[in-house]
Design a protein around this motif. Structure first.
Motif, PDB file in Angstrom:
ATOM      1  N   ALA A  13       0.831  -1.204   0.000  1.00 27.08           N
ATOM      2  CA  ALA A  13       0.000   0.000   0.000  1.00 27.08           C
ATOM      3  C   ALA A  13       0.864   1.251   0.000  1.00 27.08           C
ATOM      4  CB  ALA A  13      -0.933  -0.017   1.216  1.00 27.08           C
ATOM      5  N   ARG A  14       1.939   1.243   0.779  1.00 23.75           N
ATOM      6  CA  ARG A  14       2.836   2.399   0.797  1.00 23.75           C
ATOM      7  C   ARG A  14       3.483   2.594  -0.570  1.00 23.75           C
ATOM      8  NH1 ARG A  14       4.785   0.166   5.673  1.00 23.75           N
ATOM      9  NH2 ARG A  14       6.735  -0.362   4.624  1.00 23.75           N
ATOM     10  N   LEU A  15       3.940   1.506  -1.156  1.00 24.19           N
ATOM     11  CA  LEU A  15       4.582   1.614  -2.465  1.00 24.19           C
ATOM     12  C   LEU A  15       3.588   2.079  -3.524  1.00 24.19           C
ATOM     13  CD1 LEU A  15       6.861  -1.554  -2.515  1.00 24.19           C
ATOM     14  CD2 LEU A  15       7.469   0.795  -1.937  1.00 24.19           C
ATOM     15  N   ALA A  16       2.347   1.610  -3.417  1.00 27.44           N
ATOM     16  CA  ALA A  16       1.321   2.049  -4.363  1.00 27.44           C
ATOM     17  C   ALA A  16       1.063   3.549  -4.221  1.00 27.44           C
ATOM     18  CB  ALA A  16       0.034   1.263  -4.142  1.00 27.44           C
ATOM     19  N   GLY A  17       1.054   4.024  -2.963  1.00 33.48           N
ATOM     20  CA  GLY A  17       0.876   5.459  -2.750  1.00 33.48           C
ATOM     21  C   GLY A  17       2.029   6.260  -3.318  1.00 33.48           C
ATOM     22  N   LEU A  18       3.260   5.778  -3.113  1.00 36.66           N
ATOM     23  CA  LEU A  18       4.424   6.466  -3.675  1.00 36.66           C
ATOM     24  C   LEU A  18       4.378   6.485  -5.196  1.00 36.66           C
ATOM     25  CD1 LEU A  18       7.347   5.126  -1.449  1.00 36.66           C
ATOM     26  CD2 LEU A  18       6.494   7.458  -1.560  1.00 36.66           C
ATOM     27  N   PHE A  19       3.999   5.358  -5.775  1.00 37.43           N
ATOM     28  CA  PHE A  19       3.922   5.303  -7.231  1.00 37.43           C
ATOM     29  C   PHE A  19       2.837   6.255  -7.746  1.00 37.43           C
ATOM     30  CE2 PHE A  19       2.600   3.374 -11.293  1.00 37.43           C
ATOM     31  CZ  PHE A  19       3.830   3.350 -11.934  1.00 37.43           C
ATOM     32  N   VAL A  38      13.937   8.316   2.965  1.00 32.08           N
ATOM     33  CA  VAL A  38      12.848   8.562   3.924  1.00 32.08           C
ATOM     34  C   VAL A  38      11.502   8.553   3.214  1.00 32.08           C
ATOM     35  CG1 VAL A  38      11.880  10.254   5.525  1.00 32.08           C
ATOM     36  CG2 VAL A  38      14.331   9.803   5.523  1.00 32.08           C
ATOM     37  N   ILE A  39      11.431   9.190   2.056  1.00 37.89           N
ATOM     38  CA  ILE A  39      10.186   9.184   1.293  1.00 37.89           C
ATOM     39  C   ILE A  39       9.810   7.760   0.903  1.00 37.89           C
ATOM     40  CG2 ILE A  39       9.168   9.829  -0.926  1.00 37.89           C
ATOM     41  CD1 ILE A  39       9.137  12.039   1.110  1.00 37.89           C
ATOM     42  N   GLY A  40      10.822   6.918   0.658  1.00 39.11           N
ATOM     43  CA  GLY A  40      10.567   5.531   0.278  1.00 39.11           C
ATOM     44  C   GLY A  40      10.051   4.657   1.395  1.00 39.11           C
ATOM     45  N   GLY A  61      11.029   1.175  -2.425  1.00 38.63           N
ATOM     46  CA  GLY A  61      10.557   2.496  -2.031  1.00 38.63           C
ATOM     47  C   GLY A  61      11.601   3.561  -2.277  1.00 38.63           C
ATOM     48  N   THR A  62      12.871   3.227  -2.018  1.00 40.40           N
ATOM     49  CA  THR A  62      13.950   4.187  -2.280  1.00 40.40           C
ATOM     50  C   THR A  62      14.026   4.523  -3.760  1.00 40.40           C
ATOM     51  OG1 THR A  62      15.239   3.401  -0.394  1.00 40.40           O
ATOM     52  CG2 THR A  62      16.437   4.531  -2.143  1.00 40.40           C
ATOM     53  N   LEU A  80       7.895  16.563   6.268  1.00 40.32           N
ATOM     54  CA  LEU A  80       6.563  15.979   6.209  1.00 40.32           C
ATOM     55  C   LEU A  80       6.617  14.464   6.286  1.00 40.32           C
ATOM     56  CD1 LEU A  80       3.525  16.360   5.813  1.00 40.32           C
ATOM     57  CD2 LEU A  80       3.913  16.326   3.337  1.00 40.32           C
ATOM     58  N   ALA A  81       7.576  13.858   5.580  1.00 34.96           N
ATOM     59  CA  ALA A  81       7.688  12.395   5.601  1.00 34.96           C
ATOM     60  C   ALA A  81       8.040  11.892   6.997  1.00 34.96           C
ATOM     61  CB  ALA A  81       8.742  11.942   4.589  1.00 34.96           C
TER      62      ALA A  81
END
Length: 344
Positions: free
Chosen positions: A36-42, A278-280, A293-294, A328-329
């Protein structure tokens, strides 16, 4: 004639009904699956691409611009791979940009170039690895706080690069070096292939080897890792060595892209690498993180910088935006962990 009461058999008691299986534990609030996190980043990455296309439809999705984005992402991406290992292990490295500068300068001196392209490559890798191991020894065996140890390397490596180069740009005169690193393989620049190879090797090392499992263990709980038989000090030194080796590889990529070595190479790379990691989704406290994520984080910041460049926006605004995104991250990470603790 009466029956003896003692001869009467007691009635069999029925067997207790089987216990029902306990209900499945509900997932803790605030802990989102990795996918889910990776999907949000993408999704953020796709949104930035849409913004770039809307603001500069004539330039953003051109072949030349996409190649430029990937080339720029390659060097900082390799540095971010090493930074991911360091942060997962519970450390931090502020010296990666300076190590890139020192490696690029040392590899492009006239004395080094006189021995040929192979020696230039070995020199850059050796300098990066050596600086990383110095950081690791100071942190692990010298018990110096990672922030202080790498801050010292940040200053000394940049100063040594200025001393060696005389603050001049050293032009690469080895045609063989430029021909290889600036060339293409199957229509794709060699620099992108190098980034892909480092990313795959890093992913395998982190997720499919004992070294990677120990890295997560050391970052999650140092004392528990020590009691489990992990040689924490040696492993910490090796993790910083991996980060330094990645800086040496990135230095080769920067030299190939700019055809020169300079003490100003790698400027702000530590900011970009930490931001991407960190964003990843990698925790600054260590123990959790993903290279996938990175990778998305690197692409997000590279595309963001490209949008600023195409629209002729000042770089100071870009740096302010990067700093705000990092804060923010981190705040979102702290909030997620606090909610997870409350739910448990």
């Amino acid at each position: 004639m009466t029956k003896d009461s003692s001869s009467v058999l007691p009635e069999a008691t029925p067997a207790p009904p089987p216990r029902a299986a306990p209900p499945a534990a509900k997932p803790a609030r605030g802990r989102f699956p990795v996918d889910a996190r990776l999907a949000g980043l993408f999704g953020v990455f796709v949104l930035l691409c849409v913004v770039g296309w809307l603001t500069r439809p004539d330039a953003f999705f051109t072949e030349g611009n996409l190649s430029t984005v990937l080339r720029l992402a390659a060097a900082i991406g390799v540095v971010s791979v090493g930074m991911t290992f360091v942060i997962i292990s519970g450390g931090i490295d502020l010296s990666v940009g300076s190590i890139v500068a020192l490696s690029s300068v040392w590899a492009t001196t006239l004395a080094t170039q006189s021995f040929g392209p192979l020696v230039m490559v070995i020199c850059a890798l050796a300098v990066g690895l050596g600086c990383g191991l110095v950081n690791g020894v100071l942190v692990a065996y010298g018990r110096v706080v990672p922030f202080i140890a790498t801050l010292a390397m940040y200053a000394s490596a940049r100063g040594l690069a200025e001393r060696i180069s005389g603050r001049n740009t050293q032009v690469v005169r080895q045609s063989g070096f430029l021909a290889f690193f600036r060339g293409d393989l199957l229509g794709i620049p060699v620099l992108i292939w190098m980034f892909a190879a480092v990313f795959v090797a890093g992913w395998v090392l982190l997720n499919r080897t004992t070294f990677g499992r120990r890295t997560f263990a050391v970052g999650g709980n140092t004392e528990a890792a020590r009691l489990a038989g992990i040689r924490v000090k040696r492993h910490t030194a090796l993790v910083y060595g991996v980060a330094g080796l990645c800086c040496g590889i990135a230095a080769l990529m920067v030299v190939a892209r700019t055809t020169s070595g300079a003490s100003t190479n790698g400027l702000y790379y530590e900011l970009d690498a930490i931001a991407a990691v960190v964003i990843g989704g990698t925790l600054l406290s260590g123990g959790r993180g993903t290279l996938t994520g990175t990778l998305i984080g690197v692409l997000i910041f590279t595309v963001l910088g490209n949008i600023f460049t195409l629209n002729n926006l000042d770089t100071d605004i870009q740096n302010i935006a990067k700093g705000a995104i990092i804060v923010l991250a981190v705040l979102l990470q702290f909030r997620s962990r606090r909610r997870a603790r409350r739910s448990t």
